[in-house]
Write a protein that holds these residues in place. Structure first.
Motif, PDB file in Angstrom:
ATOM      1  N   VAL A 141     -39.139  -1.089 -56.791  1.00 41.42           N
ATOM      2  CA  VAL A 141     -39.200   0.333 -56.412  1.00 41.42           C
ATOM      3  C   VAL A 141     -38.020   1.120 -56.975  1.00 41.42           C
ATOM      4  N   ALA A 142     -37.182   0.484 -57.792  1.00 43.23           N
ATOM      5  CA  ALA A 142     -36.042   1.188 -58.385  1.00 43.23           C
ATOM      6  C   ALA A 142     -36.533   2.339 -59.259  1.00 43.23           C
ATOM      7  N   GLY A 143     -35.917   3.479 -59.096  1.00 40.08           N
ATOM      8  CA  GLY A 143     -36.235   4.631 -59.925  1.00 40.08           C
ATOM      9  C   GLY A 143     -37.482   5.397 -59.545  1.00 40.08           C
ATOM     10  N   LEU A 144     -38.185   4.996 -58.495  1.00 37.45           N
ATOM     11  CA  LEU A 144     -39.373   5.768 -58.093  1.00 37.45           C
ATOM     12  C   LEU A 144     -38.957   7.201 -57.758  1.00 37.45           C
ATOM     13  N   PRO A 145     -39.668   8.190 -58.273  1.00 35.34           N
ATOM     14  CA  PRO A 145     -39.179   9.578 -58.219  1.00 35.34           C
ATOM     15  C   PRO A 145     -39.150  10.201 -56.833  1.00 35.34           C
ATOM     16  N   ARG A 146     -39.985   9.716 -55.895  1.00 33.29           N
ATOM     17  CA  ARG A 146     -40.081  10.391 -54.606  1.00 33.29           C
ATOM     18  C   ARG A 146     -39.543   9.562 -53.445  1.00 33.29           C
ATOM     19  N   LEU A 147     -39.056   8.366 -53.724  1.00 31.30           N
ATOM     20  CA  LEU A 147     -38.577   7.497 -52.649  1.00 31.30           C
ATOM     21  C   LEU A 147     -37.297   8.090 -52.053  1.00 31.30           C
TER      22      LEU A 147
END
Length: 451
Positions: free
Chosen positions: A356-362
């Motif tokens: 999940v690294a770099g997911l834009p909306r996390l």
């Protein structure tokens, strides 16, 4: 400035707390099994939160009341406590004073949420309505029928002038729907001058009606339930939704209530909604609203929706829960729309956050103690605004200087650990944002061996 610890000298006496601690340790199975027992709770000037089932003895009640009187003398609203009692009776009691940078815990064993930015809100409570340039009134919106019905029901009502309606629009910053203008042209509703007339107007419309001067846009911030709940929530608006999934909107014009919930005319409807529809903002919910009627005409005539539509957005892929009984891998949770990742109880190999690294909306990560393979992977989550980890995981981030500076709030999750060092870790986190520090007093006493 007066030191509240001096004002609370009696509450810092271990003997004051003995009745309360004995009450909470009444079923002392841990100490009888030669293990230490931990208890926690909160006492305020007006109530208490204690993990105890059954009736409270007069001795324990007197003990609680003694603490409450000490709080009143010290002008402190609430104090949290945590105690660890050894099998032989040696007991350590930690008292935690309220701090403006801490949002009180909903579950009493936890310290609470650390607020790292004054007035900050989770993203769903900041979301603005999407533009609705093509929205039009429902076919059932009938200005002539609405006015005729209202005048028949309110033959002696005094309506608002066009200047007064224009002033209300200027104050609200919106153009009211034509139906709402018709309503107030018939009756301006002034609760200050004539309560009976206002009551009659409410009966004619079908709710407790607000006056023209009392119209308001539903404020999302007012519905914020606190970071502890709000950080793990999400909203979305489906293509078939009549109402946008919001906490509030300047286009939700509150005009009445049913005694608890708010009725609003919706000027910013969802993709399948109508301009000027009537929605219900539930006071027990902090997000979303329900469609009640396609138009104010329908609402006044009693033609309301029987079926309420789903207003929740806190489901996958926006929100993902990983752990026993939920998703079993982080890969399964990874999605461009992911906003909230919660890692719960898990007996298997700890999880890597790499998928999940770099997911834009996390924006939110909560993880129970011991569930992360490498806490430093948190650094790869570049948009976090809320982070809840165990004390050991926070220790790793603090020692490495890797606490995300994008955070607006944070929490330390305690599970089967000594509660007392949590305050020291919390103060280290608060110091990174130059926030007020939490004050803790540590007391020692002896409750005697377990019976």
């Amino acid at each position: 400035m007066v030191d509240q610890r001096l004002l609370l000298s009696s509450v810092c006496d271990f003997a004051t707390w003995e009745p309360v601690l004995r009450l909470m340790l009444a079923d002392d199975s841990e100490r009888r099994a030669a293990r230490s027992a931990r208890v926690a709770g909160r006492i305020s000037q007006t109530g208490w939160s204690l993990a105890h089932r059954g009736s409270m003895s007069s001795t324990a009640r007197i003990g609680v009341e003694d603490v409450q009187r000490a709080l009143a003398r010290g002008r402190v609203q609430e104090i949290a406590f945590r105690a660890e009692a050894q099998p032989d009776g040696r007991t350590t009691l930690g008292l935690v004073w309220p701090c403006p940078a801490v949002e009180a815990a909903i579950g009493y064993p936890d310290l609470g949420v650390l607020i790292l930015a004054d007035g900050s809100l989770p993203e769903p409570w900041l979301r603005r309505p999407d533009p609705v340039p093509g929205a039009v009134p429902a076919p059932s919106a009938d200005l002539e029928l609405l006015e005729r019905t209202l005048r028949e029901r309110l033959p002696d009502a005094i309506g608002a002038t066009e200047q007064e309606i224009a002033a209300a629009e200027a104050r609200l910053g919106v153009t009211l729907s034509e139906e709402l203008k018709v309503l107030y042209r018939v009756t301006r509703v002034d609760w200050g001058d004539d309560f009976e007339e206002a009551d009659r107007a409410g009966e004619a419309v079908g709710c407790e009606l607000s006056g023209l001067d009392d119209l308001y846009g539903v404020d999302a911030a007012v519905r914020h339930p606190g970071w502890a709940l709000g950080a793990t929530d999400a909203v979305s608006t489906a293509p078939e939704a009549a109402v946008q999934g919001l906490a509030g909107s300047p286009g939700w014009i509150g005009f009445g209530s049913n005694g608890g919930d708010e009725f609003a005319v919706d000027l910013t409807p969802g993709p399948a909604g109508h301009f000027g529809q009537v929605i219900l903002v539930d006071h027990e919910q902090s997000l979303g609203a329900e469609l009640v009627a396609d138009s104010l005409t329908d609402f006044v005539l009693g033609r309301v929706q029987e079926k309420r539509r789903d207003r929740r957005g806190d489901t996958f892929p926006a929100v993902a829960r990983v752990g026993t009984g939920c998703l079993e891998t982080i890969h399964a949770a990874a999605h461009p729309a992911l906003e909230v990742l919660s890692i719960g109880a898990w007996d298997g190999t700890p999880f890597s956050l790499a998928p999940v690294a770099g997911l834009p909306r996390l924006r939110t990560l909560t993880a129970l103690p011991g569930t992360l393979a490498d806490p430093l992977e948190v650094a790869g989550l570049t948009g976090l605004e809320f982070l809840e980890l165990g004390a050991q995981e926070w220790r790793v981030l603090l020692d490495a200087g890797a606490v995300p500076r994008t955070l607006k709030a944070a929490a330390i999750k305690v599970r089967d650990q000594d509660h007392l060092p949590v305050v020291a870790i919390a103060n280290e986190i608060l110091a990174l944002w130059d926030r007020p520090q939490i004050v803790q007093a540590l007391l020692a006493g002896d409750l005697g061996p377990a019976v």
